[in-house]
Design a protein around this motif. Structure first.
Motif, PDB file in Angstrom:
ATOM      1  N   THR A   5      -9.114  14.336   9.411  1.00 33.31           N
ATOM      2  CA  THR A   5      -9.942  13.757  10.461  1.00 33.31           C
ATOM      3  C   THR A   5      -9.200  13.810  11.783  1.00 33.31           C
ATOM      4  N   GLN A   6      -9.867  14.246  12.820  1.00 33.42           N
ATOM      5  CA  GLN A   6      -9.252  14.361  14.146  1.00 33.42           C
ATOM      6  C   GLN A   6      -9.260  13.005  14.838  1.00 33.42           C
ATOM      7  N   LEU A   7      -8.116  12.557  15.283  1.00 35.18           N
ATOM      8  CA  LEU A   7      -8.020  11.320  16.053  1.00 35.18           C
ATOM      9  C   LEU A   7      -8.266  11.624  17.519  1.00 35.18           C
ATOM     10  N   GLN A   8      -8.953  10.754  18.196  1.00 36.96           N
ATOM     11  CA  GLN A   8      -9.124  10.883  19.632  1.00 36.96           C
ATOM     12  C   GLN A   8      -8.007  10.078  20.292  1.00 36.96           C
ATOM     13  N   LEU A   9      -7.020  10.759  20.814  1.00 35.64           N
ATOM     14  CA  LEU A   9      -5.855  10.090  21.383  1.00 35.64           C
ATOM     15  C   LEU A   9      -5.910  10.142  22.902  1.00 35.64           C
ATOM     16  N   PRO A  10      -6.098   9.006  23.555  1.00 35.51           N
ATOM     17  CA  PRO A  10      -6.115   8.986  25.014  1.00 35.51           C
ATOM     18  C   PRO A  10      -4.709   8.909  25.597  1.00 35.51           C
ATOM     19  N   PHE A  11      -3.706   8.921  24.761  1.00 35.13           N
ATOM     20  CA  PHE A  11      -2.333   8.767  25.210  1.00 35.13           C
ATOM     21  C   PHE A  11      -1.530  10.004  24.840  1.00 35.13           C
ATOM     22  N   SER A  12      -0.340  10.099  25.379  1.00 38.88           N
ATOM     23  CA  SER A  12       0.475  11.281  25.125  1.00 38.88           C
ATOM     24  C   SER A  12       1.742  10.952  24.352  1.00 38.88           C
ATOM     25  N   SER A  13       1.826   9.742  23.800  1.00 32.51           N
ATOM     26  CA  SER A  13       2.986   9.400  22.986  1.00 32.51           C
ATOM     27  C   SER A  13       2.579   8.414  21.902  1.00 32.51           C
ATOM     28  N   MET A  14       3.366   8.380  20.847  1.00 34.69           N
ATOM     29  CA  MET A  14       3.091   7.481  19.726  1.00 34.69           C
ATOM     30  C   MET A  14       4.418   7.124  19.088  1.00 34.69           C
ATOM     31  N   SER A  15       4.576   5.859  18.761  1.00 38.78           N
ATOM     32  CA  SER A  15       5.790   5.388  18.122  1.00 38.78           C
ATOM     33  C   SER A  15       5.410   4.711  16.811  1.00 38.78           C
ATOM     34  N   LEU A  16       5.955   5.221  15.717  1.00 33.97           N
ATOM     35  CA  LEU A  16       5.658   4.702  14.386  1.00 33.97           C
ATOM     36  C   LEU A  16       6.941   4.190  13.747  1.00 33.97           C
ATOM     37  N   ARG A  17       6.783   3.271  12.809  1.00 31.94           N
ATOM     38  CA  ARG A  17       7.946   2.840  12.040  1.00 31.94           C
ATOM     39  C   ARG A  17       7.515   2.452  10.637  1.00 31.94           C
ATOM     40  N   ARG A  18       8.480   2.561   9.742  1.00 29.29           N
ATOM     41  CA  ARG A  18       8.251   2.215   8.341  1.00 29.29           C
ATOM     42  C   ARG A  18       9.420   1.348   7.896  1.00 29.29           C
ATOM     43  N   ILE A  19       9.100   0.122   7.530  1.00 29.85           N
ATOM     44  CA  ILE A  19      10.138  -0.818   7.117  1.00 29.85           C
ATOM     45  C   ILE A  19       9.815  -1.334   5.727  1.00 29.85           C
ATOM     46  N   GLU A  20      10.725  -1.107   4.806  1.00 31.57           N
ATOM     47  CA  GLU A  20      10.639  -1.635   3.452  1.00 31.57           C
ATOM     48  C   GLU A  20      11.991  -2.265   3.150  1.00 31.57           C
ATOM     49  N   THR A  21      12.096  -3.564   3.340  1.00 34.72           N
ATOM     50  CA  THR A  21      13.394  -4.232   3.216  1.00 34.72           C
ATOM     51  C   THR A  21      13.937  -4.194   1.793  1.00 34.72           C
ATOM     52  N   GLU A  22      13.064  -4.231   0.778  1.00 35.46           N
ATOM     53  CA  GLU A  22      13.539  -4.205  -0.606  1.00 35.46           C
ATOM     54  C   GLU A  22      14.290  -2.904  -0.907  1.00 35.46           C
ATOM     55  N   ALA A  23      13.812  -1.810  -0.334  1.00 32.92           N
ATOM     56  CA  ALA A  23      14.419  -0.502  -0.581  1.00 32.92           C
ATOM     57  C   ALA A  23      15.422  -0.126   0.516  1.00 32.92           C
ATOM     58  N   TYR A  25      14.873   0.483   3.626  1.00 38.54           N
ATOM     59  CA  TYR A  25      14.241   1.619   4.294  1.00 38.54           C
ATOM     60  C   TYR A  25      13.741   1.159   5.659  1.00 38.54           C
ATOM     61  N   HIS A  26      14.420   1.596   6.707  1.00 38.78           N
ATOM     62  CA  HIS A  26      14.083   1.209   8.083  1.00 38.78           C
ATOM     63  C   HIS A  26      14.049   2.483   8.923  1.00 38.78           C
ATOM     64  N   TYR A  83       3.997   4.905   7.408  1.00 38.32           N
ATOM     65  CA  TYR A  83       4.402   4.564   8.771  1.00 38.32           C
ATOM     66  C   TYR A  83       3.248   3.846   9.464  1.00 38.32           C
ATOM     67  N   ARG A  84       3.582   2.874  10.288  1.00 36.89           N
ATOM     68  CA  ARG A  84       2.588   2.109  11.041  1.00 36.89           C
ATOM     69  C   ARG A  84       2.941   2.122  12.511  1.00 36.89           C
ATOM     70  N   ASP A  85       1.946   1.875  13.341  1.00 37.66           N
ATOM     71  CA  ASP A  85       2.130   1.840  14.791  1.00 37.66           C
ATOM     72  C   ASP A  85       3.092   0.712  15.141  1.00 37.66           C
ATOM     73  N   SER A  86       4.227   1.047  15.718  1.00 43.53           N
ATOM     74  CA  SER A  86       5.230   0.014  16.008  1.00 43.53           C
ATOM     75  C   SER A  86       4.823  -0.871  17.170  1.00 43.53           C
ATOM     76  N   MET A  87       4.051  -0.366  18.124  1.00 45.26           N
ATOM     77  CA  MET A  87       3.642  -1.189  19.259  1.00 45.26           C
ATOM     78  C   MET A  87       2.627  -2.246  18.853  1.00 45.26           C
ATOM     79  N   ALA A  88       1.733  -1.935  17.913  1.00 45.20           N
ATOM     80  CA  ALA A  88       0.740  -2.916  17.490  1.00 45.20           C
ATOM     81  C   ALA A  88       1.413  -4.094  16.807  1.00 45.20           C
TER      82      ALA A  88
END
Length: 121
Positions: A5-23, A25-26, A83-88
């Motif tokens: 699926t094509q995302l409509q991105l009105p921005f030119s940058s994206m910051s994602l992060r994935r944090i799993e403290t048990e593993a 994984y940061h 990975y999730r949007d880090s800014m949100a």
């Protein structure tokens, strides 16, 4: 194979992060559209462990639209991997802290005239 699926991105940058403290994984993954010195459109990708410089890769695209499509495809692929949007999430936590600070009255700090430096003009 089905096209993502094509995302409509009105921005030119994206910051994602994935944090799993048990593993322990940061991870972070940052994407940004840039221009080089010759005016070519680049998709800059930076990734690694949070708190480090990580690694970087710069891919050249013929135009901005193709680079935005690649950015959207990469965001979808990374979101499927957790990975999730880090800014949100950052704005969500900051909002509650900010609201708590706004409930307290603001007090001005006293100014000590004798300790203030004299200005040369």
């Amino acid at each position: 194979m089905r096209k993502p699926t094509q995302l409509q991105l009105p921005f030119s940058s994206m910051s994602l992060r994935r944090i799993e403290t048990e593993a322990n994984y940061h991870r972070f993954y940052a994407l940004e559209l840039e221009r080089d010195l010759f005016g070519q459109t680049l998709l800059a990708r930076r990734w690694g462990r949070i708190g480090t410089c990580g690694k970087a890769r710069f891919d050249q695209y013929p135009d901005e639209e193709a680079a935005r499509a690649a950015l959207a495809a990469l965001v979808l692929a990374k979101q499927k991997r957790g990975y999730r949007d880090s800014m949100a999430s950052f704005l969500g936590t900051q909002k509650t802290q900010r609201d708590a600070c706004h409930d307290q009255p603001f007090e001005h700090a006293p100014i000590d005239e004798a300790r203030e430096p004299t200005l040369p003009f």
